[in-house]
Design an enzyme around this catalytic site. Sequence first.
Site, PDB file in Angstrom:
ATOM      1  N   GLY A 276      14.947  28.740 -13.372  1.00 46.15           N
ATOM      2  CA  GLY A 276      14.253  29.721 -13.945  1.00 46.15           C
ATOM      3  C   GLY A 276      15.245  31.105 -13.576  1.00 46.15           C
ATOM      4  CB  THR A 277      16.287  31.849 -10.043  1.00 45.32           C
ATOM      5  OG1 THR A 277      14.937  31.572  -9.481  1.00 45.32           O
ATOM      6  CG2 THR A 277      17.069  32.973  -9.271  1.00 45.32           C
TER       7      THR A 277
ATOM      8  CG  ASP B 288      20.323  30.860  -6.118  1.00 49.56           C
ATOM      9  OD1 ASP B 288      19.797  31.256  -4.879  1.00 49.56           O
ATOM     10  OD2 ASP B 288      19.413  30.904  -6.964  1.00 49.56           O
TER      11      ASP B 288
ATOM     12  CG  ASP C 209      17.262  35.676  -4.975  1.00 47.52           C
ATOM     13  OD1 ASP C 209      18.075  35.789  -3.974  1.00 47.52           O
ATOM     14  OD2 ASP C 209      16.714  34.466  -5.365  1.00 47.52           O
TER      15      ASP C 209
ATOM     16  CE  LYS D 127      14.063  35.055  -7.606  1.00 44.31           C
ATOM     17  NZ  LYS D 127      14.286  33.871  -7.081  1.00 44.31           N
TER      18      LYS D 127
ATOM     19  CG  ASP E 296      -0.178   0.203   2.602  1.00 44.17           C
ATOM     20  OD1 ASP E 296       0.945  -0.038   2.552  1.00 44.17           O
ATOM     21  OD2 ASP E 296      -0.851   0.192   3.588  1.00 44.17           O
TER      22      ASP E 296
ATOM     23  NE  ARG F 143      12.788  25.811  -2.902  1.00 45.14           N
ATOM     24  CZ  ARG F 143      12.603  25.636  -4.002  1.00 45.14           C
ATOM     25  NH1 ARG F 143      12.914  26.132  -5.097  1.00 45.14           N
ATOM     26  NH2 ARG F 143      12.259  24.265  -4.163  1.00 45.14           N
ATOM     27  CD  GLN F 144       5.686  25.639   1.411  1.00 48.66           C
ATOM     28  OE1 GLN F 144       4.855  25.617   1.587  1.00 48.66           O
ATOM     29  NE2 GLN F 144       5.838  24.357   0.813  1.00 48.66           N
TER      30      GLN F 144
HETATM   31  C1  R5P Z   1      15.253  31.682  -4.357  1.00 46.20           C
HETATM   32  O1  R5P Z   1      14.837  32.250  -3.192  1.00 46.20           O
HETATM   33  C2  R5P Z   1      16.059  30.603  -3.990  1.00 46.20           C
HETATM   34  O2  R5P Z   1      17.507  31.102  -3.716  1.00 46.20           O
HETATM   35  C3  R5P Z   1      16.277  30.091  -5.444  1.00 46.20           C
HETATM   36  O3  R5P Z   1      17.078  30.941  -6.414  1.00 46.20           O
HETATM   37  C4  R5P Z   1      15.098  29.361  -6.270  1.00 46.20           C
HETATM   38  O4  R5P Z   1      14.539  28.475  -5.237  1.00 46.20           O
HETATM   39  C5  R5P Z   1      15.624  28.606  -7.278  1.00 46.20           C
HETATM   40  O5  R5P Z   1      14.368  28.147  -7.925  1.00 46.20           O
HETATM   41  P1  R5P Z   1      14.430  28.027  -9.543  1.00 46.20           P
HETATM   42  O6  R5P Z   1      15.331  27.364  -9.950  1.00 46.20           O
HETATM   43  O7  R5P Z   1      12.847  26.977  -9.907  1.00 46.20           O
HETATM   44  O8  R5P Z   1      14.339  29.464 -10.106  1.00 46.20           O
END
Ligand code: R5P
Length: 319
Positions: free
Chosen positions: A225-226, A218, A169, A192, A37, A96-97
């Site tokens: 995307g970022t 980062d 960012d 950003k 399950d 991140r949350q």
């Molecule tokens: C955002 O605040 C984090 O530092 C990363 O830049 C972000 O989580 C990257 O996410 P993604 O690759 O989907 O843009």
Amino acid sequence: MDKIHLISGKSHPLLARKISRLLKVPLTPIEIKTFADGEIYARIKQKVRGDDVFLIQTLSPPINKHLVELLIIIDALRRASADRINVICPYLAYSRQDRKVVSREPITAKLVANLITMAGASRVLTVDLHSEQIQGFYDIPFDHLVGYPLFAEYLLKKNFKDLVVVSPDIGGVKRGRKMAILLKAPLVVIDKRRRAHNQSEVMRVIGDVKGKTVIIVDDIIDTAGTISQAAYALKRGGAKKIIICATHALLSKDACQKLTKCPASQILLLDTLPLPKEKKLAKIKVISLTPLLSKVIMRIHQGRSLGALFTWEQKEMAL
Ligand code: R5P
């Protein structure tokens, strides 16, 4: 408490094997299986009563499965009377949350902290939390390692000229500034905005990158995307060479295509997460955390200071 155990969950067996090899401590056998399950079962196959256990489990995709597996292994260890359960979780997902941005949202970073603590962990060690304050969500010892000195060490050996460090960012400015100090380079910041979850947009580049070798730092590459948008914006700003440094490579959805196409010539990653064969792009170089994690595990086991390992902190404070 003289006996040390290294135990690996299923999320990153390669990292666990490398640490075990370097420390010359065999992995303690564990049986992990999934019932019909979908429920997870875990049993430690050796005595751990009164021992010092290091459980290596990162929260790689499938994140929810690996999180529950982590909690179940901690529970098994607690019921087996392990003296200390040290959770080595290089990528702590759900970080991140970490605050409510709009009403009726959860704070999952705190929820995960509660789950890990209530399951019975004695200590948590992770690398590059999305925000450092998350350490305070835990009321047990928490060791927070950072990745940027490993990137800086690699880059310094390359003797690049005209370096500029870029934070993609505003949230990453502190990390970027620390990296810039180690590389003796100026810091540039990207403004950003996010229109929706997983959708980022570069508003403007704050600083000059014309003719420079640009290092973007980062914590996470998720959909890329970022970081890819940052690379395009820097190219438009006249950057000569673009290198990306990111600690946690989730590489979800079409991240690999975005990274392949974007103008960055190299992508440096840490192995906080496993990198499947199909995601090993030619421009990716992975720097392993194995030596650092092995040293840290041994020092925790022996009750020795970790501060002595972090020589870069002194360098930053001296400036
Ligand atoms: C955002 O605040 C984090 O530092 C990363 O830049 C972000 O989580 C990257 O996410 P993604 O690759 O989907 O843009």
